[in-house]
Design a protein around this motif. Sequence first.
Motif, short mmCIF file in Angstrom:
data_model
loop_
_atom_site.label_atom_id
_atom_site.label_comp_id
_atom_site.label_asym_id
_atom_site.label_seq_id
_atom_site.Cartn_x
_atom_site.Cartn_y
_atom_site.Cartn_z
N THR A 117 24.89 40.98 -108.11
CA THR A 117 24.30 40.59 -106.84
C THR A 117 24.82 41.53 -105.75
N ASN A 118 24.10 41.58 -104.65
CA ASN A 118 24.49 42.41 -103.52
C ASN A 118 24.49 41.52 -102.29
N THR A 119 25.65 41.31 -101.70
CA THR A 119 25.79 40.38 -100.58
C THR A 119 26.14 41.11 -99.30
N ALA A 120 25.39 40.82 -98.24
CA ALA A 120 25.67 41.41 -96.94
C ALA A 120 25.16 40.46 -95.85
N GLY A 121 25.61 40.69 -94.63
CA GLY A 121 25.15 39.88 -93.51
C GLY A 121 26.29 39.27 -92.73
N ALA A 122 25.96 38.83 -91.52
CA ALA A 122 26.96 38.28 -90.61
C ALA A 122 27.17 36.78 -90.78
N SER A 123 26.50 36.16 -91.74
CA SER A 123 26.59 34.70 -91.85
C SER A 123 27.99 34.23 -92.23
N GLY A 124 28.71 35.02 -93.02
CA GLY A 124 30.08 34.64 -93.34
C GLY A 124 30.94 34.56 -92.10
N LEU A 125 30.75 35.52 -91.19
CA LEU A 125 31.48 35.50 -89.91
C LEU A 125 31.05 34.30 -89.08
N ILE A 126 29.77 33.99 -89.08
CA ILE A 126 29.27 32.84 -88.32
C ILE A 126 29.91 31.55 -88.82
N PHE A 127 29.93 31.36 -90.13
CA PHE A 127 30.56 30.16 -90.69
C PHE A 127 32.05 30.15 -90.37
N GLY A 128 32.66 31.33 -90.36
CA GLY A 128 34.07 31.41 -90.01
C GLY A 128 34.34 31.05 -88.57
N LEU A 129 33.51 31.52 -87.66
CA LEU A 129 33.68 31.19 -86.24
C LEU A 129 33.46 29.70 -86.01
N PHE A 130 32.52 29.12 -86.75
CA PHE A 130 32.33 27.67 -86.67
C PHE A 130 33.63 26.95 -87.05
N GLY A 131 34.20 27.31 -88.19
CA GLY A 131 35.43 26.67 -88.63
C GLY A 131 36.57 26.89 -87.66
N LEU A 180 33.98 29.96 -93.87
CA LEU A 180 34.41 28.71 -93.26
C LEU A 180 35.91 28.49 -93.46
N ILE A 181 36.37 28.70 -94.68
CA ILE A 181 37.80 28.54 -94.98
C ILE A 181 38.63 29.53 -94.17
N ALA A 182 38.17 30.78 -94.09
CA ALA A 182 38.90 31.79 -93.34
C ALA A 182 38.97 31.46 -91.86
N GLY A 183 37.89 30.87 -91.32
CA GLY A 183 37.88 30.51 -89.91
C GLY A 183 38.89 29.43 -89.59
N VAL A 184 38.98 28.42 -90.44
CA VAL A 184 39.96 27.36 -90.24
C VAL A 184 41.37 27.94 -90.35
N ALA A 185 41.58 28.81 -91.34
CA ALA A 185 42.89 29.44 -91.50
C ALA A 185 43.25 30.28 -90.27
N ALA A 186 42.25 30.96 -89.70
CA ALA A 186 42.50 31.80 -88.52
C ALA A 186 42.98 30.97 -87.34
N ALA A 187 42.51 29.74 -87.23
CA ALA A 187 42.97 28.87 -86.13
C ALA A 187 44.47 28.63 -86.22
N PHE A 188 44.99 28.58 -87.44
CA PHE A 188 46.43 28.39 -87.63
C PHE A 188 47.19 29.70 -87.47
N VAL A 189 46.64 30.78 -88.04
CA VAL A 189 47.32 32.08 -87.98
C VAL A 189 47.46 32.56 -86.54
N PHE A 190 46.41 32.34 -85.72
CA PHE A 190 46.41 32.84 -84.35
C PHE A 190 46.54 31.72 -83.32
N ARG A 191 47.19 30.64 -83.70
CA ARG A 191 47.36 29.52 -82.76
C ARG A 191 48.27 29.94 -81.62
N ARG A 192 48.03 29.31 -80.48
CA ARG A 192 48.87 29.56 -79.31
C ARG A 192 50.12 28.70 -79.39
#
Length: 202
Positions: A117-131, A180-192
Amino acid sequence: MTGTGVTERRTSDRASAAAKLMAGWVALLWALEAVDVLTGHALDSFGIVPREPGELADVVPAAFIHFGFGHVAANSVPLLALGFLAALGGIRRFLAVSLLIVFVDGLGVWLVSPSHTNTAGASGLIFGLFGYLVARGFVDRKLLDVGVGLIIGAVYGGTILFGISPARADVSWQGHLFGLIAGVAAAFVFRRRAGKPGIAAA
């Protein structure tokens, strides 16, 4: 200038910077798709083909490549909206969050997506920003961000759940899920952290 005036000016400046960044980001996606069409879809090769060692170099570029203008159009509005809201917290913090999401999402696609398969697109980032936006307020313990996250969850929650369903053969649910998982993790990694300036200072 009073303290209130300074705060309003900073808020206005951040909103302007966030709007310009996301407008430029989406414009870049459209420009790249135009180049892709004009070159006979040569840029499609920057998508991620799972478990091919050489494809690891495409983990980040794949987030900027799409398969047709309809694909770009479907991602443009949610990316603009969610990206703008995330970038209001500071451009540097937003870019760090986005890079983490794109990298983790792309690596997840490379590891678990079906062969050939060949996967591309910004949807992964979109789901991440949602999370990220849904989790950020709870992680930072900021009431305003909690409210923003709840509103975003109400608006996009159904779409997100549908997007990570394995029943959909026409989309990369793996990319959506890892984003989505990465976005939730990012909230913890870059928390204030309380009492310390955030990475977001723009």
